[in-house]
Motif scaffolding. Structure first.
Motif, PDB file in Angstrom:
ATOM      1  N   UNK A  76      44.038  85.042 -61.612  1.00 47.16           N
ATOM      2  CA  UNK A  76      43.017  86.091 -61.793  1.00 47.16           C
ATOM      3  C   UNK A  76      41.989  85.238 -62.435  1.00 47.16           C
ATOM      4  N   UNK A  77      40.954  84.751 -61.606  1.00 46.93           N
ATOM      5  CA  UNK A  77      39.714  83.906 -62.130  1.00 46.93           C
ATOM      6  C   UNK A  77      39.174  84.641 -63.275  1.00 46.93           C
ATOM      7  N   UNK A  78      38.388  83.930 -64.155  1.00 44.50           N
ATOM      8  CA  UNK A  78      37.255  84.550 -64.925  1.00 44.50           C
ATOM      9  C   UNK A  78      36.354  85.318 -64.055  1.00 44.50           C
ATOM     10  N   UNK A  79      36.158  86.647 -64.711  1.00 44.12           N
ATOM     11  CA  UNK A  79      35.574  87.533 -63.869  1.00 44.12           C
ATOM     12  C   UNK A  79      34.376  87.349 -63.086  1.00 44.12           C
ATOM     13  N   UNK A  80      33.246  86.478 -63.555  1.00 42.16           N
ATOM     14  CA  UNK A  80      31.865  86.122 -62.955  1.00 42.16           C
ATOM     15  C   UNK A  80      31.694  84.983 -62.370  1.00 42.16           C
ATOM     16  N   UNK A  81      32.966  84.316 -62.123  1.00 35.91           N
ATOM     17  CA  UNK A  81      33.104  82.985 -61.533  1.00 35.91           C
ATOM     18  C   UNK A  81      33.380  83.295 -60.222  1.00 35.91           C
ATOM     19  N   UNK A  82      32.668  82.119 -59.297  1.00 37.90           N
ATOM     20  CA  UNK A  82      32.686  82.322 -57.660  1.00 37.90           C
ATOM     21  C   UNK A  82      33.325  81.168 -57.091  1.00 37.90           C
ATOM     22  N   UNK A  83      33.668  80.165 -57.808  1.00 38.83           N
ATOM     23  CA  UNK A  83      34.355  78.958 -57.225  1.00 38.83           C
ATOM     24  C   UNK A  83      35.616  78.758 -57.815  1.00 38.83           C
ATOM     25  N   UNK A  84      36.626  78.722 -56.926  1.00 46.35           N
ATOM     26  CA  UNK A  84      38.086  78.700 -57.161  1.00 46.35           C
ATOM     27  C   UNK A  84      38.798  77.237 -56.733  1.00 46.35           C
ATOM     28  N   UNK A  85      39.902  77.126 -57.340  1.00 44.93           N
ATOM     29  CA  UNK A  85      40.681  76.034 -57.069  1.00 44.93           C
ATOM     30  C   UNK A  85      42.062  76.075 -57.166  1.00 44.93           C
ATOM     31  N   UNK A  86      42.729  75.159 -56.617  1.00 45.19           N
ATOM     32  CA  UNK A  86      44.333  75.150 -56.721  1.00 45.19           C
ATOM     33  C   UNK A  86      44.556  73.718 -57.015  1.00 45.19           C
ATOM     34  N   UNK A  87      45.511  73.340 -57.872  1.00 48.50           N
ATOM     35  CA  UNK A  87      45.831  72.044 -57.978  1.00 48.50           C
ATOM     36  C   UNK A  87      47.439  72.155 -58.185  1.00 48.50           C
ATOM     37  N   UNK A  88      48.095  70.870 -57.998  1.00 46.51           N
ATOM     38  CA  UNK A  88      49.432  70.988 -58.268  1.00 46.51           C
ATOM     39  C   UNK A  88      49.762  69.707 -59.022  1.00 46.51           C
ATOM     40  N   UNK A 144      50.829  62.879 -61.155  1.00 44.16           N
ATOM     41  CA  UNK A 144      49.358  63.386 -61.558  1.00 44.16           C
ATOM     42  C   UNK A 144      49.241  64.724 -61.091  1.00 44.16           C
ATOM     43  N   UNK A 145      48.365  65.510 -61.670  1.00 48.76           N
ATOM     44  CA  UNK A 145      47.646  66.641 -61.174  1.00 48.76           C
ATOM     45  C   UNK A 145      46.750  66.282 -59.940  1.00 48.76           C
ATOM     46  N   UNK A 146      46.934  67.171 -58.874  1.00 46.72           N
ATOM     47  CA  UNK A 146      46.542  66.811 -57.689  1.00 46.72           C
ATOM     48  C   UNK A 146      45.775  67.949 -56.934  1.00 46.72           C
ATOM     49  N   UNK A 147      44.194  67.697 -56.752  1.00 43.58           N
ATOM     50  CA  UNK A 147      43.781  68.721 -56.091  1.00 43.58           C
ATOM     51  C   UNK A 147      44.029  69.135 -54.765  1.00 43.58           C
ATOM     52  N   UNK A 148      44.337  70.341 -54.296  1.00 42.64           N
ATOM     53  CA  UNK A 148      44.882  70.884 -53.156  1.00 42.64           C
ATOM     54  C   UNK A 148      43.570  71.432 -52.326  1.00 42.64           C
ATOM     55  N   UNK A 149      42.840  72.488 -53.128  1.00 46.37           N
ATOM     56  CA  UNK A 149      41.875  73.219 -52.240  1.00 46.37           C
ATOM     57  C   UNK A 149      40.576  73.820 -53.237  1.00 46.37           C
ATOM     58  N   UNK A 150      39.504  73.879 -52.709  1.00 47.52           N
ATOM     59  CA  UNK A 150      38.268  74.611 -53.503  1.00 47.52           C
ATOM     60  C   UNK A 150      37.856  75.736 -52.440  1.00 47.52           C
ATOM     61  N   UNK A 151      37.533  76.786 -52.957  1.00 46.86           N
ATOM     62  CA  UNK A 151      37.146  78.207 -52.111  1.00 46.86           C
ATOM     63  C   UNK A 151      36.100  78.828 -52.861  1.00 46.86           C
ATOM     64  N   UNK A 152      35.167  78.958 -52.153  1.00 47.82           N
ATOM     65  CA  UNK A 152      33.737  79.632 -52.496  1.00 47.82           C
ATOM     66  C   UNK A 152      33.226  80.574 -51.214  1.00 47.82           C
ATOM     67  N   UNK A 153      32.599  81.708 -51.588  1.00 53.90           N
ATOM     68  CA  UNK A 153      32.018  82.600 -50.721  1.00 53.90           C
ATOM     69  C   UNK A 153      33.168  82.959 -49.459  1.00 53.90           C
ATOM     70  N   UNK A 154      34.422  83.196 -49.825  1.00 52.35           N
ATOM     71  CA  UNK A 154      35.320  83.588 -48.992  1.00 52.35           C
ATOM     72  C   UNK A 154      35.874  82.618 -47.959  1.00 52.35           C
ATOM     73  N   UNK A 155      35.528  81.274 -48.083  1.00 55.79           N
ATOM     74  CA  UNK A 155      36.259  80.187 -47.442  1.00 55.79           C
ATOM     75  C   UNK A 155      36.442  78.812 -47.972  1.00 55.79           C
ATOM     76  N   UNK A 156      37.052  78.224 -47.575  1.00 56.25           N
ATOM     77  CA  UNK A 156      37.609  76.907 -48.185  1.00 56.25           C
ATOM     78  C   UNK A 156      36.550  76.072 -47.721  1.00 56.25           C
ATOM     79  N   UNK A 157      36.113  75.375 -49.362  1.00 58.90           N
ATOM     80  CA  UNK A 157      35.086  74.325 -49.300  1.00 58.90           C
ATOM     81  C   UNK A 157      35.537  73.100 -48.963  1.00 58.90           C
ATOM     82  N   UNK A 158      36.536  72.537 -49.347  1.00 62.59           N
ATOM     83  CA  UNK A 158      37.447  71.361 -49.360  1.00 62.59           C
ATOM     84  C   UNK A 158      38.764  71.446 -49.549  1.00 62.59           C
ATOM     85  N   UNK A 159      39.444  70.815 -48.910  1.00 66.01           N
ATOM     86  CA  UNK A 159      40.941  70.624 -49.086  1.00 66.01           C
ATOM     87  C   UNK A 159      41.504  69.233 -48.986  1.00 66.01           C
TER      88      UNK A 159
END
Lengths: 113, 112
Positions: free
Chosen positions: A24-36, A42-57
């Motif tokens: 559950x992201x912070x309520x007024x945030x619009x950019x979302x990410x997953x890392x593992x 290391x902490x590794x970037x998986x994916x970014x998500x904005x406007x209901x679609x993947x921005x980068x993976x």
């Protein structure tokens, strides 16, 4: 203070099973990410998500992975058929419009047996 | 490709002593630079960030970091460590605000 939350804190699953990690992201945030973070690595970037679609993976985010914002508050990461090497801590993060900081959740530890 | 190196896996300091955690990065231009801290069971909390301008940046909890372009470094410092600073510290770099590359972290132990 608003914060990112993640459930469950720890998930154990059998190899080949599907898992869904919830954020559950912070309520007024619009950019979302997953890392593992695989244990000891290391902490590794998986994916970014904005406007209901993947921005980068990343190259890690293959066809076994998917993300979804099923409603106005949740952001999920699905692993379709888990492998042993998917065992890791998965962090969700969110960022507000115009903001330059990603706010991280406490993580979900996924153990694949 | 961007990369981040934190050469120290574990560091132990005495309470009240000064601290410096090292971070080196590889990137073609000046990246966005961050230090995060993670306490057990907690998420990654931002300590400080650098984008441009003054190369010495102040953060929360008395931490500061200095960007040195010539050394591709962004080392974290604190003049006097408190027992509550024991945690894991991560350096991160990004070409944008949307994708960060993290170091492998430095675990800080504080001796009483």
């Amino acid at each position: 203070e608003p914060e990112v939350t993640q459930t469950p804190s720890h998930q154990v699953t059998q190899m080949g099973q599907e898992v869904i990690l919830r954020c559950v992201p912070i309520s007024n945030h619009l950019y979302f990410y997953w890392y593992r973070q695989i244990l000891g690595q290391k902490v590794e970037f998986l994916v970014s998500f904005y406007n209901n679609e993947i921005s980068e993976k990343s190259e890690i985010f293959d066809d076994q992975f998917s993300v979804e914002r099923p409603d106005g508050s949740n952001f999920t990461l699905k692993i379709r058929s888990t492998k042993l090497e998917d065992s890791a801590m998965y962090f969700c993060a969110s960022r507000g419009t115009g903001g330059n900081e990603q706010f991280f959740g406490p993580g979900t530890r996924l153990t694949v047996l | 490709a961007q990369s981040v190196t934190q050469p120290d896996i574990h560091i132990t300091v005495s309470e009240g002593a000064s601290l410096e955690l090292r971070c080196n990065y590889s990137y073609g231009a000046t990246p966005y630079l961050f230090w995060y801290v993670q306490s057990p069971g907690q998420g990654l909390q931002l300590l400080l960030k650098y984008f441009s301008g003054d190369t010495l940046v102040q953060g929360i909890k008395g931490f500061e970091a200095e960007f040195k372009r010539s050394q591709s470094s962004f080392n974290l410092r604190k003049p006097s460590v408190h027992w509550s600073d024991a945690a894991e510290y991560f350096c991160a770099v990004g070409a944008s605000f949307n994708k960060f590359y993290f170091g492998s972290g430095t675990k800080l132990n504080v001796k009483p």
